[in-house]
Every structure is written in structure tokens, then in C-alpha cells.
Design an enzyme around this catalytic site. Structure first.
Site, PDB file in Angstrom:
ATOM      1  N   PHE A 109      15.456  -8.073  -8.726  1.00  0.00           N
ATOM      2  CA  PHE A 109      16.535  -7.663  -9.638  1.00  0.00           C
ATOM      3  C   PHE A 109      16.175  -7.927 -11.095  1.00  0.00           C
ATOM      4  CE2 PHE A 109      19.081 -10.957 -11.749  1.00  0.00           C
ATOM      5  CZ  PHE A 109      18.529 -12.118 -11.239  1.00  0.00           C
ATOM      6  N   LYS A 110      15.132  -8.712 -11.326  1.00  0.00           N
ATOM      7  CA  LYS A 110      14.726  -8.996 -12.700  1.00  0.00           C
ATOM      8  C   LYS A 110      14.367  -7.708 -13.470  1.00  0.00           C
ATOM      9  CE  LYS A 110      14.771 -13.596 -12.173  1.00  0.00           C
ATOM     10  NZ  LYS A 110      15.067 -13.866 -10.758  1.00  0.00           N
TER      11      LYS A 110
END
Ligand SMILES: *Cc1c(COP(=O)(O)O)cnc(C)c1O
Length: 498
Positions: A109-110
Site C-alpha cells: 500500500f506504500k
């Protein structure tokens, strides 16, 4: 919109300045002076594309960026081949709506923030006209931020990225993703220590006056790609609106419903973005902060005792193996009615003694809003296996922690609000842990290399291998530097020749 520090009444700065600095000069974190209201009409919201929500949210928090400028930035990120066609799919799994945030180039998700942050930073630098020739991005990573920052900044003119990761505490595929990275401006360094050591060393360097002076003299400047930087949080607010809009569009909820949001948490960045969305008007009933066995946040949330004087366990969800969750400071700042003296005292005590106590008067303010729970390794494994067996949905070990915590919450409360649970990584980043959770014996896996582990997981589950993982298996290792924690500072100076 102006930004203020959590620790003093120091002069407010613009969004561009907050983004370029990363951290406030007093050691505090920048927060917006006020939170704007944002909740489009439900019929409109349902039709908004991801990029359009990015633009709306951006304009509210960083009005000095023009609409055209933001459109250009968005085109360079979310609209390219870097993300899957559906940027953040919302999948119904049992009684959960799982919002998958790992469809970007590095499978975590970064990417949702780090694909756009470099362009934001470059625009911000132009705005403050600081005469800086080179921005050096320092990154401490518990596994996923490193690679996402590398992909975001790779070959970006005027930038260098130095990533520090705990050498024996990330998954072998996470490590492989980082140490095979190309890009002339990329440095990856393994540290003999844990994530907290890396993060503390970097925060110290970012605020070291002498080093900053030497950098200035050389026309360089440090910034941070960790979620202490406001430009990491800003893009994360967006997907909570997007997930909510998908739930509306699917008819899972009506505009009258409030939702729960469950987030597997480490540095408290992801869930803080959900909290900001709530404060901006997103109809949220409960935020559920899920931790693994490193349950500092669970104790802080339920008992008010924030205590980092403890053993750090290495778990199968390494991105959550964190004792000092930086962004919790931003949350406490809001809960303490923005009392910067209180925050400064707590964090000074944390620095000196490794703990502080939050009085009930402050803790009561989140009682009905924020739930803190944790899952043991066994519970997370069970949740992973059961979710796969019952729903044929394969979660990664971090997401499994959240599922386990959520299941327990439902058993204990019978809360029937519809729930968004964010999935933070693709399973193929952690093939061995998942195979074990699914019932394979650890001994049968020790001799397998990464390729074989990935193949085995694919054969067992039939899930497609994420392109970020498939692409890394045969790459050459390009980074082999290792340093001790106390040498991180010296290592940076050497790399930068300052
Ligand atoms: C970074 C990360 C987390 C923790 O997110 P925070 O914003 O630090 O709370 C959880 N899961 C995965 C897979 C991550 O990479």
C-alpha cells in the site's frame, strides 16, 4: 492552508514548506492548522474517479498547488501503466469489504502515496525556491516503504534516496525487491538493528544542526519519505473516500450508514489518514487499530500506557514490528485538544524513559471512536487459513492480523455496521509465512529459494503472482552495504561526501 508543529508554537509554514522539511525544527510533526470539510454528494461521489478525489483532497490541503499542476502530477502517477486498471479494488469477503491497496508497482500500500509523493516534493521545492541542487531522501523501512520510495524516486533528477532496513527482520522477498533495485540515485543499506533503531537514527540526523549546515553549504537538503512527512499522509486520505464510494456504488451501504474501518497498523500512518477522513466528514462509526504481538498501541489505546521498554518480537507481519509509532503523536495532538506542551512533555519522557501515560481525561475522548486490539501469531495464521478455506480469499500476513482482530471484535460486540478492511500487501511478498499458515511444515520449506516458494504458493492457491514479485526473482543483487546502527550517520556523510 498552514501547517503547525505538534510540539511548539513555532511559526506556521505552508504546505510546500512542510513537505520539503519532512519534520518540524522542534522535533514535532507538521499537522494542518484546521481540517477542511469534505463529503461530496453521494451520487456525485459514486461517479468520481480515483484521480478526481485526489484532486479534491489536494486542493483543500495544499491550495498553493494549482488545479493544472495537480492534474499533471496525477497523470504521471495513478493513470499510467504503473497501477493495475482498478487502482484500489473493493472486494466483498464474508462480512468484510476488503479494500486492496497493493495494485501499484511494488505490491504494497506504500505505493498509493509514494508514487505521487516525489512529484509533489519536486513541485513544492520549486515553490519555496530554496536554491537546492539536491534533495536527499532518507528512508527507514520496516520492509515495504523502502522499495516503494525507490520506485517513486528512481532516476528523478536532483534527488538521491538512501534506504536503511533492518537486515534480519524483513522478508526475503522484501529484501530482494530492495537490493536488486536499479537507478543511479538509489542506495540501499542493511542495518544490524531493528526498524525503531533505523527510524530513530534518521529522525536524529534530520534534526542535527551541524549536519544540516554541512548539507546547506553543499547545496543539498534532507527530506524524509516516511509517514512523518505530510505528503505521505495526504494521498492516503483519498482511498478511504474511494473505498466508501465503492461501498455506496455496490449498494453495500446507503448514504445514511456509517462504516467501520479496520487497519493493520505499524507506524500509525495509514489509520491516521482514516482518522483525518473521519474528521473531514466521512461517515465512520469505529476505527479499529489492529496490531500484531508488538502491541504497544493496543495498550496505549485501551489503557493509556504507552510503553516502548519491552522486547520487540519478530513476527510474520514485519511491517508492523514497531514499538515507536511516529504518527500516534499526530493523533494524540488532536485528542489533547492540540495542547503542544502536553505532547512535548510526553515525547520528552518517551525519549528519556521509554514510556508515558495518557490521562483518562484524554483517553476518554477516543473511547467510542478508536478500538485497539491485537492478534497473536497463531490467531493471525488461523484467520489467514480460515479466510482462504471459507472464502477462497488469500490475505497477506498483515491483512490477516486485521481480519483476526475484526472477527474477535464482531464476536464481542455484535456490531453490525458494514466494515471496510484495508489490505496492505500482496500475499506473494510473504510466501513462506503464508504456506506455513496454510498448514505446510516450516522444515519442508527451508531449502527452497524465493522462486520455488512463490511457485509453491501459486500451485497451492491458484492465485496469480503479482508482477512486482515475478519481475524480481531473477534480478542481480546490486546493493550489499551493511552498517551498524551507530554508523548510520557516518554512512550517510560518506555516501554524500559532505
Ligand atoms: C507499512 C505497512 C503497514 C503499517 O502501516 P502504518 O502506516 O505504518 O501503520 C502494514 N502493512 C504493511 C504490509 C505495510 O507495508
Amino acid at each position: 492552508m498552514e501547517y503547525i508543529s505538534t510540539r511548539s508554537k513555532s511559526k506556521p509554514v505552508s504546505a510546500a514548506q512542510a513537505i520539503v522539511s519532512g519534520i518540524a525544527p522542534d522535533g514535532g510533526l507538521y499537522v494542518p492548522r484546521s481540517l477542511p470539510h469534505y463529503l461530496p454528494d453521494p451520487e456525485r461521489l459514486k461517479k468520481l474517479s480515483y484521480g478526481m478525489i485526489v484532486k479534491d483532497v489536494f486542493r483543500l490541503f495544499a491550495p498553493e498547488f494549482s488545479g493544472d499542476e495537480i492534474t499533471e502530477i496525477i497523470k504521471g502517477t495513478y493513470y499510467t501503466e504503473k497501477f493495475d486498471k482498478e487502482i484500489a479494488p473493493c472486494i466483498s469477503v464474508g462480512n468484510m469489504e476488503i479494500l486492496e491497496l497493493w495494485h501499484g508497482p511494488t505490491a504494497s500500500f506504500k505505493d498509493m502515496a509514494l508514487q505521487i509523493m516525489p512529484q509533489i516534493l519536486q513541485s513544492a521545492l520549486k515553490k519555496i525556491r530554496a536554491g537546492i541542487k539536491e534533495t536527499v531522501i532518507l528512508v527507514a523501512t520496516s520492509g515495504d516503504t523502502g522499495k516503494a520510495a525507490i520506485e517513486g524516486f528512481k532516476n528523478l533528477p536532483g534527488t538521491k534516496v538512501i534506504v536503511f532496513y533492518p537486515a534480519s527482520a524483513v522478508s526475503s522477498l522484501q529484501e530482494l525487491q530492495m537490493i536488486t533495485s536499479e537507478g543511479d540515485n538509489i542506495y540501499v543499506v542493511g542495518v544490524e538493528g531493528n526498524f525503531d533503531d533505523c527510524q530513530a537514527a534518521i529522525k536524529k540526523i534530520l534534526n542535527d544542526k551541524e549536519i544540516k549546515e554541512r548539507m546547506r553549504a553543499a547545496g543539498k537538503r534532507f527530506s524524509s519519505a516516511n509517514s512523518i512527512n505530510w505528503s505521505r499522509l495526504l494521498p492516503q486520505i483519498v482511498y478511504y473516500y474511494y473505498g466508501y464510494s465503492r461501498m455506496l456504488a455496490k449498494g453495500v451501504i446507503t448514504p445514511r450508514d456509517r462504516i467501520n474501518i479496520v487497519v493493520p497498523t505499524g507506524n500509525f500512518g495509514n489509520i491516521l489518514a482514516a482518522f483525518y477522513a473521519l474528521r473531514m466528514g466521512l461517515p465512520v462509526h469505529r476505527l479499529i487499530c489492529a496490531s500484531n504481538e508488538n502491541k504497544v498501541l493496543t495498550e496505549a489505546i485501551t489503557k493509556g500506557s504507552y510503553n516502548c521498554q519491552r522486547t520487540l518480537y519478530q513476527t510474520t507481519s514485519p511491517a508492523m514490528d514497531i514499538l515507536v509509532s511516529s504518527n500516534f503523536e499526530r493523533f494524540l495532538f488532536e485528542m489533547a485538544n492540540r495542547d503542544h506542551v502536553l505532547i512535548t512533555n510526553w515525547y520528552q519522557k518517551l525519549d528519556k524513559e521509554g514510556n508515558f501515560t495518557i490521562p483518562d481525561s484524554v483517553r476518554n475522548r477516543w473511547q467510542k471512536l478508536l478500538i485497539g486490539e491485537y492478534a497473536t501469531e497463531e490467531e493471525a495464521d488461523d484467520a489467514l487459513r480460515e479466510t482462504f478455506e471459507e472464502h477462497h480469499y488469500l490475505a497477506d500476513p498483515h491483512t490477516a492480523v486485521a481480519i483476526s482482530v475484526y472477527n474477535r471484535y464482531i464476536r464481542e460486540t455484535n456490531d453490525n455496521h458494514k466494515t471496510m478492511l484495508v489490505s496492505t500487501a500482496n500475499p506473494y511478498k510473504f510466501p513462506d509465512s503464508i504456506l506455513i499458515a496454510l498448514g505446510e511444515k516450516g522444515e519442508s520449506l527451508v531449502d527452497l529459494d524465493e522462486q520455488q516458494l512463490v511457485d509453491r504458493l501459486a500451485a497451492k492457491t491458484g492465485q496469480p503472482v503479482h508482477k512486482a514479485i515475478a519481475g524480481v526473482l531473477n534480478k542481480e543483487v546490486l546493493h550489499q552495504r551493511q552498517v551498524a546502527v551507530q554508523d548510520i550517520g557516518a554512512g550517510i556523510m560518506e555516501l554524500l561526501s559532505i
